[in-house]
Scaffold this active site. Structure first.
Site, PDB file in Angstrom:
ATOM      1  N   HIS A  25       0.834  -1.210   0.000  1.00  0.00           N
ATOM      2  CA  HIS A  25       0.000   0.000   0.000  1.00  0.00           C
ATOM      3  C   HIS A  25       0.869   1.261   0.000  1.00  0.00           C
ATOM      4  CE1 HIS A  25      -2.928   3.029   1.018  1.00  0.00           C
ATOM      5  NE2 HIS A  25      -2.174   3.360   2.056  1.00  0.00           N
TER       6      HIS A  25
ATOM      7  N   HIS B  47       1.226   4.826  -2.659  1.00  0.00           N
ATOM      8  CA  HIS B  47       1.639   6.217  -2.425  1.00  0.00           C
ATOM      9  C   HIS B  47       2.880   6.659  -3.195  1.00  0.00           C
ATOM     10  CE1 HIS B  47      -1.338   7.332   0.564  1.00  0.00           C
ATOM     11  NE2 HIS B  47      -1.143   6.196   1.201  1.00  0.00           N
TER      12      HIS B  47
ATOM     13  N   GLU C  72      -6.155   9.254  -0.623  1.00  0.00           N
ATOM     14  CA  GLU C  72      -6.317   7.828  -0.310  1.00  0.00           C
ATOM     15  C   GLU C  72      -7.399   7.162  -1.173  1.00  0.00           C
ATOM     16  OE1 GLU C  72      -4.577   5.759   1.429  1.00  0.00           O
ATOM     17  OE2 GLU C  72      -3.421   6.970   2.842  1.00  0.00           O
TER      18      GLU C  72
ATOM     19  N   SER D 195      -3.930   0.383  -4.536  1.00  0.00           N
ATOM     20  CA  SER D 195      -3.118  -0.689  -3.948  1.00  0.00           C
ATOM     21  C   SER D 195      -3.984  -1.856  -3.504  1.00  0.00           C
ATOM     22  CB  SER D 195      -2.317  -0.155  -2.755  1.00  0.00           C
ATOM     23  OG  SER D 195      -3.200   0.289  -1.739  1.00  0.00           O
TER      24      SER D 195
HETATM   25 FE   LIG Z   1      -2.274   5.346   2.831  1.00  0.00          FE
END
Ligand SMILES: [Fe+2]
Length: 297
Positions: A162, A167, A208, A227
């Site tokens: 993730h 990111h 997010e 993700s």
């Molecule tokens: Fe995150």
């Protein structure tokens, strides 16, 4: 209590000074003593980390590198269908390894020449003000462990897949990374915990879990969607609402389920104009006014 706390396995220091990660009984790695020992060792690296020094190397097994390779391959196929063009271009630009888990030091070494961002290790939950605040300095707190090999396509916690695939790829974009920095500046500027939580919720629903109109269809740019092997196939069927800072900042979310309310920007420019501008200018008073204008309930 801000609910993101339940997102991470709690990390404790034992009486003898060693570090223990408390995995819940439902965690896929709960009954695997070898995995648990590695989780403790990896958490200890973050607890002992001294800012400004190289990030200690985490030891991963061949099986864990295989988890990365599998998920990386599967997500990459889905990204071409579901990720924004800006995210795809940033992914190309960053060039993460596909066959092995990169060390966080290496991720920062790839990112820094592009957008100035570096990674710093986190054992688990980082207090909101620290997590968001250091984004203003181009620093991103990241967990270093990977999910249990028995469930390669699922994790109950944010793991290195993730943090890095979601990111770091976004942070390799000049325009997305600028938004992360602005969120950090906003978190530093606001004083009340209510205003800080509002800033973090806007981040949650954008960096997010954000989606936008791109190439004439709905695509994702949020790290949480990009993700997640399962969520990426579902987001187009969720409750999609127009981008609205006041609503995002006051919408409740449950991190233990798929995110079913999403907010759509009409373009990257729209996201920058609305959310970037909010983070660039907000303060406790402006946020209190936004909260007051949203019908509660
Ligand atoms: Fe995150």
């Amino acid at each position: 209590m801000f609910e993101e706390a339940q997102y991470f396995a709690p990390v404790a220091t034992r009486d003898d000074g060693t570090i223990e990660v408390h995995l819940g009984a439902g965690h896929p790695g709960f009954a695997d003593p070898v995995y648990r020992a590695r989780r403790n060792a990896i958490a200890a690296l973050a607890v002992g980390y001294v800012p400004g020094t190289p990030i200690p190397t985490a030891e991963y097994t061949a099986q864990e590198h295989e988890v990365w390779a599998l998920v990386s391959r599967e997500l990459s196929l889905k990204h071409h269908k579901y990720a924004t063009v800006e995210y795809l271009a940033a992914t190309e630009r960053l060039g993460l390894p596909a066959e092995r888990i990169p060390q966080l030091q290496e991720v920062g070494d790839l990112l820094e020449p592009l957008t100035g961002f570096r990674y710093i290790p986190a054992a688990g939950l980082v207090p909101l003000r620290d997590f968001y605040g250091v984004l203003a300095d181009g620093l991103f707190h990241s967990t270093q462990y990977i999910r249990h090999h028995s469930t390669p396509l699922y994790t109950p916690e944010p793991d290195v897949i993730h943090e890095v695939i979601g990111h770091a790829n976004a942070l390799a974009s000049d325009r997305y990374s600028r938004l992360y920095r602005l969120a950090g500046e906003a978190a530093r500027r606001v004083e009340s915990s209510e205003a800080l939580e509002f800033v973090s919720k806007v981040f949650w629903f954008t960096m997010e879990f954000g989606v936008m109109t791109d190439q004439g269809e709905l695509r994702a740019y949020g790290a949480g969607i990009l993700s997640s092997y399962g969520e990426i196939e579902e987001f187009r069927g969720m409750d999609i609402r127009p981008l609205d800072v006041a609503v995002m900042g006051t919408t409740h979310y449950d991190i233990t389920k798929y995110q079913d309310v999403l907010f759509r920007a009409e373009s990257l420019k729209h996201l920058e104009d609305v959310v970037g501008e909010f983070w660039a200018t907000c303060d406790d008073e402006s946020i209190a006014r936004l909260i007051a204008e949203v019908p509660q309930g």
